[in-house]
Design a protein around this motif. Structure first.
Motif, PDB file in Angstrom:
ATOM      1  N   GLN A 111      -5.768  45.401 -13.251  1.00  0.00           N
ATOM      2  CA  GLN A 111      -5.550  45.239 -11.817  1.00  0.00           C
ATOM      3  C   GLN A 111      -4.985  43.848 -11.594  1.00  0.00           C
ATOM      4  N   SER A 112      -4.138  43.684 -10.585  1.00  0.00           N
ATOM      5  CA  SER A 112      -3.608  42.354 -10.290  1.00  0.00           C
ATOM      6  C   SER A 112      -4.025  41.941  -8.888  1.00  0.00           C
ATOM      7  N   TYR A 113      -4.208  40.635  -8.722  1.00  0.00           N
ATOM      8  CA  TYR A 113      -4.686  40.068  -7.472  1.00  0.00           C
ATOM      9  C   TYR A 113      -3.819  38.859  -7.132  1.00  0.00           C
ATOM     10  N   VAL A 114      -3.145  38.907  -5.996  1.00  0.00           N
ATOM     11  CA  VAL A 114      -2.282  37.807  -5.571  1.00  0.00           C
ATOM     12  C   VAL A 114      -3.130  36.577  -5.285  1.00  0.00           C
ATOM     13  N   ILE A 115      -2.642  35.423  -5.715  1.00  0.00           N
ATOM     14  CA  ILE A 115      -3.321  34.161  -5.442  1.00  0.00           C
ATOM     15  C   ILE A 115      -3.013  33.768  -4.006  1.00  0.00           C
ATOM     16  N   ASP A 116      -4.044  33.717  -3.175  1.00  0.00           N
ATOM     17  CA  ASP A 116      -3.875  33.405  -1.759  1.00  0.00           C
ATOM     18  C   ASP A 116      -3.808  31.907  -1.520  1.00  0.00           C
ATOM     19  N   LYS A 117      -4.739  31.165  -2.137  1.00  0.00           N
ATOM     20  CA  LYS A 117      -4.807  29.714  -1.946  1.00  0.00           C
ATOM     21  C   LYS A 117      -5.057  29.028  -3.282  1.00  0.00           C
ATOM     22  N   ILE A 118      -4.521  27.826  -3.405  1.00  0.00           N
ATOM     23  CA  ILE A 118      -4.778  26.980  -4.572  1.00  0.00           C
ATOM     24  C   ILE A 118      -5.321  25.652  -4.071  1.00  0.00           C
ATOM     25  N   TYR A 119      -6.494  25.274  -4.575  1.00  0.00           N
ATOM     26  CA  TYR A 119      -7.078  23.977  -4.248  1.00  0.00           C
ATOM     27  C   TYR A 119      -7.146  23.134  -5.518  1.00  0.00           C
ATOM     28  N   LYS A 120      -6.705  21.891  -5.419  1.00  0.00           N
ATOM     29  CA  LYS A 120      -6.815  20.965  -6.546  1.00  0.00           C
ATOM     30  C   LYS A 120      -8.218  20.371  -6.537  1.00  0.00           C
ATOM     31  N   LEU A 121      -8.895  20.435  -7.669  1.00  0.00           N
ATOM     32  CA  LEU A 121     -10.240  19.887  -7.799  1.00  0.00           C
ATOM     33  C   LEU A 121     -10.176  18.528  -8.496  1.00  0.00           C
ATOM     34  N   LYS A 122     -11.170  17.713  -8.234  1.00  0.00           N
ATOM     35  CA  LYS A 122     -11.219  16.366  -8.808  1.00  0.00           C
ATOM     36  C   LYS A 122     -12.070  16.358 -10.069  1.00  0.00           C
ATOM     37  N   GLY A 123     -11.661  17.103 -11.058  1.00  0.00           N
ATOM     38  CA  GLY A 123     -12.310  17.076 -12.348  1.00  0.00           C
ATOM     39  C   GLY A 123     -13.365  18.135 -12.575  1.00  0.00           C
ATOM     40  N   LYS A 124     -13.970  18.018 -13.752  1.00  0.00           N
ATOM     41  CA  LYS A 124     -14.945  18.991 -14.234  1.00  0.00           C
ATOM     42  C   LYS A 124     -16.186  19.049 -13.345  1.00  0.00           C
ATOM     43  N   GLU A 125     -16.630  17.910 -12.852  1.00  0.00           N
ATOM     44  CA  GLU A 125     -17.837  17.862 -12.019  1.00  0.00           C
ATOM     45  C   GLU A 125     -17.635  18.636 -10.704  1.00  0.00           C
ATOM     46  N   GLN A 126     -16.503  18.451 -10.061  1.00  0.00           N
ATOM     47  CA  GLN A 126     -16.246  19.179  -8.819  1.00  0.00           C
ATOM     48  C   GLN A 126     -16.096  20.677  -9.092  1.00  0.00           C
ATOM     49  N   ALA A 127     -15.543  21.050 -10.218  1.00  0.00           N
ATOM     50  CA  ALA A 127     -15.449  22.464 -10.597  1.00  0.00           C
ATOM     51  C   ALA A 127     -16.847  23.056 -10.735  1.00  0.00           C
ATOM     52  N   ARG A 128     -17.748  22.316 -11.360  1.00  0.00           N
ATOM     53  CA  ARG A 128     -19.131  22.773 -11.509  1.00  0.00           C
ATOM     54  C   ARG A 128     -19.811  22.914 -10.138  1.00  0.00           C
ATOM     55  N   GLU A 129     -19.566  21.963  -9.240  1.00  0.00           N
ATOM     56  CA  GLU A 129     -20.143  22.017  -7.888  1.00  0.00           C
ATOM     57  C   GLU A 129     -19.654  23.247  -7.122  1.00  0.00           C
ATOM     58  N   ILE A 130     -18.381  23.554  -7.241  1.00  0.00           N
ATOM     59  CA  ILE A 130     -17.814  24.738  -6.570  1.00  0.00           C
ATOM     60  C   ILE A 130     -18.464  26.000  -7.115  1.00  0.00           C
ATOM     61  N   LYS A 131     -18.631  26.086  -8.437  1.00  0.00           N
ATOM     62  CA  LYS A 131     -19.271  27.267  -9.031  1.00  0.00           C
ATOM     63  C   LYS A 131     -20.700  27.425  -8.508  1.00  0.00           C
ATOM     64  N   GLU A 132     -21.434  26.344  -8.421  1.00  0.00           N
ATOM     65  CA  GLU A 132     -22.809  26.394  -7.898  1.00  0.00           C
ATOM     66  C   GLU A 132     -22.814  26.793  -6.423  1.00  0.00           C
ATOM     67  N   ARG A 133     -21.915  26.213  -5.658  1.00  0.00           N
ATOM     68  CA  ARG A 133     -21.830  26.495  -4.216  1.00  0.00           C
ATOM     69  C   ARG A 133     -21.547  27.982  -3.956  1.00  0.00           C
ATOM     70  N   PHE A 134     -20.599  28.536  -4.693  1.00  0.00           N
ATOM     71  CA  PHE A 134     -20.246  29.936  -4.482  1.00  0.00           C
ATOM     72  C   PHE A 134     -21.275  30.892  -5.055  1.00  0.00           C
ATOM     73  N   SER A 135     -22.024  30.475  -6.055  1.00  0.00           N
ATOM     74  CA  SER A 135     -23.049  31.347  -6.606  1.00  0.00           C
ATOM     75  C   SER A 135     -24.248  31.474  -5.656  1.00  0.00           C
ATOM     76  N   GLU A 136     -24.414  30.513  -4.757  1.00  0.00           N
ATOM     77  CA  GLU A 136     -25.500  30.567  -3.779  1.00  0.00           C
ATOM     78  C   GLU A 136     -25.215  31.556  -2.661  1.00  0.00           C
ATOM     79  N   ASP A 137     -23.917  31.817  -2.392  1.00  0.00           N
ATOM     80  CA  ASP A 137     -23.540  32.716  -1.278  1.00  0.00           C
ATOM     81  C   ASP A 137     -23.785  34.164  -1.626  1.00  0.00           C
TER      82      ASP A 137
END
Length: 137
Positions: A111-137
């Motif tokens: 299956q293919s999914y169009v990329i709607d938005k791209i956000y630049k993250l400030k490194g590995k730590e912010q990537a980890r924070e985003i994963k934690e934030r979205f896992s709580e929802d």
């Protein structure tokens, strides 16, 4: 009058179809990160890409060994797939929102999914924070 009775249901169905087809696309509010993250249209010069699924509508792309991006997809990934292979289509060495796609390949096809938005993250730590934030929802 009989002709009107025959044509009216077709007219109503046509109006319903067009109204559904023209409904504006709206992402869930949790993906509206414009105030928190840098929204970009395109990623260029991609080397050694890797993808990690965050939730059913976003993935983190790691490129050039230390650059991280949050890719928000136009629609949710089908949740029937467990541990699917995730890849990305790209034109030469760029990824552009609204054009390029993330591919999810379970054993039964792709299956293919169009990329709607791209956000630049400030490194590995912010990537980890985003994963934690979205896992709580």
């Amino acid at each position: 009058m009989k002709a009107m009775k025959k044509v009216f249901p077709i007219f109503v169905l046509s109006v319903m179809f067009v109204s559904c087809a023209t409904r504006p696309h709206v992402l869930p509010e949790k993906y509206n990160l414009d105030d928190d993250l840098e929204l970009i249209e395109q990623i260029t010069t991609i080397k050694a890409p890797s993808l990690e699924q965050v939730d059913n509508q976003s993935v983190i792309l790691k490129t050039n060994w230390d650059e991280y991006y949050l890719l928000v997809l136009h629609r949710p990934i089908d949740t029937r797939y467990s541990n699917p292979q995730i890849g990305i289509s790209r034109t030469i060495s760029t990824i552009t929102s609204g054009i390029d796609r993330v591919y999810v390949s379970p054993s039964s096809g792709s299956q293919s999914y169009v990329i709607d938005k791209i956000y630049k993250l400030k490194g590995k730590e912010q990537a980890r924070e985003i994963k934690e934030r979205f896992s709580e929802d």
